[in-house]
Motif scaffolding. Structure first.
Motif, PDB file in Angstrom:
ATOM      1  N   SER A   1      -8.075  -1.573  13.530  1.00 34.75           N
ATOM      2  CA  SER A   1      -9.422  -1.847  14.026  1.00 34.75           C
ATOM      3  C   SER A   1     -10.137  -2.818  13.101  1.00 34.75           C
ATOM      4  CB  SER A   1     -10.224  -0.544  14.137  1.00 34.75           C
ATOM      5  OG  SER A   1     -11.557  -0.793  14.489  1.00 34.75           O
ATOM      6  N   GLU A   2     -10.931  -3.682  13.690  1.00 30.77           N
ATOM      7  CA  GLU A   2     -11.808  -4.578  12.928  1.00 30.77           C
ATOM      8  C   GLU A   2     -13.129  -3.835  12.688  1.00 30.77           C
ATOM      9  OE1 GLU A   2     -11.286  -7.727  11.853  1.00 30.77           O
ATOM     10  OE2 GLU A   2      -9.246  -7.931  12.643  1.00 30.77           O
ATOM     11  N   TRP A   3     -13.108  -2.880  11.792  1.00 34.41           N
ATOM     12  CA  TRP A   3     -14.194  -1.921  11.648  1.00 34.41           C
ATOM     13  C   TRP A   3     -15.572  -2.570  11.573  1.00 34.41           C
ATOM     14  CZ3 TRP A   3     -13.158   3.007  12.497  1.00 34.41           C
ATOM     15  CH2 TRP A   3     -11.841   3.458  12.325  1.00 34.41           C
ATOM     16  N   LEU A   4     -15.755  -3.493  10.643  1.00 34.80           N
ATOM     17  CA  LEU A   4     -17.072  -4.094  10.424  1.00 34.80           C
ATOM     18  C   LEU A   4     -17.268  -5.399  11.181  1.00 34.80           C
ATOM     19  CD1 LEU A   4     -17.417  -3.460   6.577  1.00 34.80           C
ATOM     20  CD2 LEU A   4     -18.343  -2.093   8.459  1.00 34.80           C
ATOM     21  N   ASN A   5     -16.240  -5.855  11.878  1.00 34.58           N
ATOM     22  CA  ASN A   5     -16.335  -7.094  12.644  1.00 34.58           C
ATOM     23  C   ASN A   5     -16.428  -6.854  14.138  1.00 34.58           C
ATOM     24  OD1 ASN A   5     -16.081  -8.662  10.259  1.00 34.58           O
ATOM     25  ND2 ASN A   5     -13.855  -8.409  10.320  1.00 34.58           N
ATOM     26  N   ASP A   6     -16.369  -5.607  14.539  1.00 35.71           N
ATOM     27  CA  ASP A   6     -16.442  -5.243  15.959  1.00 35.71           C
ATOM     28  C   ASP A   6     -17.806  -4.592  16.224  1.00 35.71           C
ATOM     29  OD1 ASP A   6     -16.183  -4.343  18.524  1.00 35.71           O
ATOM     30  OD2 ASP A   6     -14.262  -3.319  18.208  1.00 35.71           O
ATOM     31  N   PRO A   7     -18.611  -5.145  17.145  1.00 36.57           N
ATOM     32  CA  PRO A   7     -19.922  -4.540  17.421  1.00 36.57           C
ATOM     33  C   PRO A   7     -19.853  -3.076  17.844  1.00 36.57           C
ATOM     34  CG  PRO A   7     -19.775  -6.718  18.416  1.00 36.57           C
ATOM     35  CD  PRO A   7     -18.399  -6.389  17.919  1.00 36.57           C
ATOM     36  N   ALA A   8     -18.724  -2.651  18.398  1.00 37.71           N
ATOM     37  CA  ALA A   8     -18.605  -1.267  18.864  1.00 37.71           C
ATOM     38  C   ALA A   8     -18.370  -0.287  17.722  1.00 37.71           C
ATOM     39  CB  ALA A   8     -17.472  -1.155  19.880  1.00 37.71           C
TER      40      ALA A   8
ATOM     41  N   TYR B   1     -12.474  -0.472   4.745  1.00 37.52           N
ATOM     42  CA  TYR B   1     -12.560  -0.961   6.126  1.00 37.52           C
ATOM     43  C   TYR B   1     -11.888  -2.316   6.331  1.00 37.52           C
ATOM     44  CZ  TYR B   1     -15.978   2.680   7.309  1.00 37.52           C
ATOM     45  OH  TYR B   1     -16.605   3.870   7.558  1.00 37.52           O
ATOM     46  N   HIS B   2     -11.228  -2.852   5.320  1.00 37.36           N
ATOM     47  CA  HIS B   2     -10.598  -4.167   5.466  1.00 37.36           C
ATOM     48  C   HIS B   2      -9.570  -4.126   6.604  1.00 37.36           C
ATOM     49  CE1 HIS B   2      -8.252  -7.783   4.485  1.00 37.36           C
ATOM     50  NE2 HIS B   2      -9.336  -8.181   3.840  1.00 37.36           N
ATOM     51  N   PRO B   3      -9.570  -5.115   7.498  1.00 38.65           N
ATOM     52  CA  PRO B   3      -8.693  -5.047   8.687  1.00 38.65           C
ATOM     53  C   PRO B   3      -7.207  -4.977   8.371  1.00 38.65           C
ATOM     54  CG  PRO B   3     -10.395  -6.737   8.952  1.00 38.65           C
ATOM     55  CD  PRO B   3     -10.458  -6.281   7.534  1.00 38.65           C
ATOM     56  N   SER B   4      -6.744  -5.677   7.322  1.00 43.37           N
ATOM     57  CA  SER B   4      -5.303  -5.728   7.051  1.00 43.37           C
ATOM     58  C   SER B   4      -4.890  -4.894   5.841  1.00 43.37           C
ATOM     59  CB  SER B   4      -4.856  -7.182   6.832  1.00 43.37           C
ATOM     60  OG  SER B   4      -5.599  -7.780   5.763  1.00 43.37           O
ATOM     61  N   ALA B   5      -5.705  -4.870   4.798  1.00 39.73           N
ATOM     62  CA  ALA B   5      -5.317  -4.167   3.569  1.00 39.73           C
ATOM     63  C   ALA B   5      -6.129  -2.909   3.324  1.00 39.73           C
ATOM     64  CB  ALA B   5      -5.465  -5.108   2.364  1.00 39.73           C
ATOM     65  N   GLY B   6      -6.928  -2.486   4.284  1.00 37.43           N
ATOM     66  CA  GLY B   6      -7.824  -1.361   4.077  1.00 37.43           C
ATOM     67  C   GLY B   6      -7.168  -0.008   4.238  1.00 37.43           C
ATOM     68  N   LEU B   7      -7.732   0.985   3.569  1.00 35.21           N
ATOM     69  CA  LEU B   7      -7.194   2.341   3.615  1.00 35.21           C
ATOM     70  C   LEU B   7      -7.389   2.971   4.994  1.00 35.21           C
ATOM     71  CD1 LEU B   7      -5.928   4.686   1.998  1.00 35.21           C
ATOM     72  CD2 LEU B   7      -8.255   5.383   1.382  1.00 35.21           C
ATOM     73  N   ALA B   8      -8.485   2.660   5.677  1.00 37.09           N
ATOM     74  CA  ALA B   8      -8.768   3.287   6.972  1.00 37.09           C
ATOM     75  C   ALA B   8      -7.676   2.959   7.989  1.00 37.09           C
ATOM     76  CB  ALA B   8     -10.129   2.829   7.490  1.00 37.09           C
ATOM     77  N   ASN B   9      -7.301   1.694   8.079  1.00 39.06           N
ATOM     78  CA  ASN B   9      -6.252   1.313   9.024  1.00 39.06           C
ATOM     79  C   ASN B   9      -4.890   1.823   8.572  1.00 39.06           C
ATOM     80  OD1 ASN B   9      -7.703   0.014  11.042  1.00 39.06           O
ATOM     81  ND2 ASN B   9      -7.737  -1.923   9.932  1.00 39.06           N
ATOM     82  N   ALA B  10      -4.672   1.895   7.250  1.00 36.51           N
ATOM     83  CA  ALA B  10      -3.397   2.407   6.753  1.00 36.51           C
ATOM     84  C   ALA B  10      -3.213   3.869   7.128  1.00 36.51           C
ATOM     85  CB  ALA B  10      -3.320   2.224   5.237  1.00 36.51           C
ATOM     86  N   VAL B  11      -4.269   4.664   6.973  1.00 35.40           N
ATOM     87  CA  VAL B  11      -4.190   6.077   7.351  1.00 35.40           C
ATOM     88  C   VAL B  11      -4.076   6.218   8.867  1.00 35.40           C
ATOM     89  CG1 VAL B  11      -5.449   8.263   7.358  1.00 35.40           C
ATOM     90  CG2 VAL B  11      -5.449   6.832   5.301  1.00 35.40           C
ATOM     91  N   GLY B  12      -4.825   5.383   9.606  1.00 35.54           N
ATOM     92  CA  GLY B  12      -4.757   5.452  11.052  1.00 35.54           C
ATOM     93  C   GLY B  12      -3.390   5.115  11.597  1.00 35.54           C
ATOM     94  N   SER B  13      -2.705   4.181  10.948  1.00 35.08           N
ATOM     95  CA  SER B  13      -1.368   3.793  11.414  1.00 35.08           C
ATOM     96  C   SER B  13      -0.372   4.936  11.282  1.00 35.08           C
ATOM     97  CB  SER B  13      -0.885   2.572  10.626  1.00 35.08           C
ATOM     98  OG  SER B  13      -0.740   2.894   9.249  1.00 35.08           O
ATOM     99  N   LEU B  14      -0.600   5.855  10.342  1.00 33.31           N
ATOM    100  CA  LEU B  14       0.295   7.004  10.193  1.00 33.31           C
ATOM    101  C   LEU B  14       0.237   7.915  11.411  1.00 33.31           C
ATOM    102  CD1 LEU B  14      -0.421   7.940   6.454  1.00 33.31           C
ATOM    103  CD2 LEU B  14       1.502   6.618   7.359  1.00 33.31           C
ATOM    104  N   PHE B  15      -0.878   7.863  12.107  1.00 38.96           N
ATOM    105  CA  PHE B  15      -1.052   8.698  13.309  1.00 38.96           C
ATOM    106  C   PHE B  15      -0.902   7.881  14.590  1.00 38.96           C
ATOM    107  CE2 PHE B  15      -3.380  10.700   9.866  1.00 38.96           C
ATOM    108  CZ  PHE B  15      -2.956  12.014   9.936  1.00 38.96           C
TER     109      PHE B  15
END
Length: 319
Positions: free
Chosen positions: A173-180, A154-168
């Protein structure tokens, strides 16, 4: 006289028959008492454990919830002041909502996914043992290690979640830093970590389904959905109940994930009851206040278990 002589042997014979009939009954009664004593003897260790580590602490928490005990040794009875203050506490209200939301989302989703995986692994496929091990591995992995891995994901810059999301084409996303997104992110981890244990229970139940019933359904021309709905699903009733109750208890006990990944933030969006109890008891040193919160959580767990069990029994009766 002849009638009397004939009657006496008959009476003696009847008495002997009654004696012989009474002896097995007496032996059976003694055997039942022995089995009962043996059963209680075998249950004694579990009963002692439940008494000293569950019942006694629960009663102590109920008593302390009516006091202002704070580890200093001095305390006094304050009635229901802790409960009144709790329901005026914004952080407790947030923890209460988050705990219910976490349970309502994680329990059904994890049960559905675990059943789907179990159905897949119940087939004759290559590498079956490998897949079963992979799915069960998170269960035996320390929660702190699991949380550390997901912190990187979930890391905002080096995390796998954002890396996979960017492919699509998804924005970062600030996964753990965003209340939503913080609480849904924790839900995803909780679902993933608990899949293995539920999958094993469902898999064991699926392997116990009668082959005769499955063959009869196939001979009658039932399709896969009809076989699942009318044969497999009813046979999974006890497994559903067991998985449901254990899942409810586990979701209410979530603490390590919150403690390692978010510390209840941001803005109390991931604060759950167990984490709030910990803060009040061991950081705020308000054990009486934390005990009142514990009592409320116990009542909430009991209510969820009751409703879950009742719904499960209704489903079984309908079938």
């Amino acid at each position: 006289m002849s009638t009397l002589k004939e009657t006496k042997p008959a009476v003696r014979a009847a008495g002997a028959a009654n004696t012989r009939a009474a002896r097995p009954a007496g032996r059976k009664s003694r055997l039942t008492r022995q089995q009962s004593r043996a059963g209680w003897l075998l249950l004694a260790p579990a009963l002692l454990h439940s008494t000293f580590f569950l019942a006694v602490p629960a009663l102590a928490a109920i008593f302390l919830s009516f006091t202002n005990y704070d580890f200093s040794g001095a305390w006094q009875m304050i009635g229901t002041e802790n409960y009144v203050e709790l329901f005026q506490d914004a952080r407790f209200q947030a923890a209460f909502r988050n705990t219910i939301l976490y349970t309502v989302v994680v329990v059904p989703l994890s049960m559905v996914l675990a059943l789907i995986i179990a159905l897949g692994l119940n087939q004759k496929i290559r590498g079956l043992g490998f897949f079963r091990t992979v799915y069960y591995l998170p269960v035996v992995t320390a929660t702190v290690a699991v949380a550390s891995v997901w912190l990187w994901i979930y890391h905002p810059s080096a995390g796998l979640a954002n890396a996979v999301g960017s492919l699509f084409g998804l924005t970062r996303s600030e996964w753990l830093n965003d209340p939503a997104t913080a609480l849904p992110a924790l839900m995803a981890v909780g679902i993933w970590q608990g899949l293995g244990a539920k999958m094993i229970v469902y898999l064991a139940a699926l392997q116990g389904v009668s082959n005769e019933l499955l063959e009869a359904a196939n001979l009658d021309g039932a399709n896969r959905w009809q076989v699942f709905r009318n044969v497999i699903w009813p046979a999974l009733g006890p497994a559903h109940y067991f998985v449901l109750i254990t899942a409810i208890v586990q979701t209410f006990q979530v603490f390590d994930l919150v403690f390692v990944m978010t510390k209840g933030g941001p803005v109390n969006s991931t604060t759950v009851l167990t984490f709030d109890i910990y803060n009040n008891a061991f950081e705020g040193l308000r054990l009486g206040y934390a005990s009142a919160e514990t009592v409320i959580m116990l009542i909430l767990v009991a209510a969820f278990i009751y409703l879950g069990g009742r719904s499960q029994r209704k489903n079984q009766d309908a079938q």
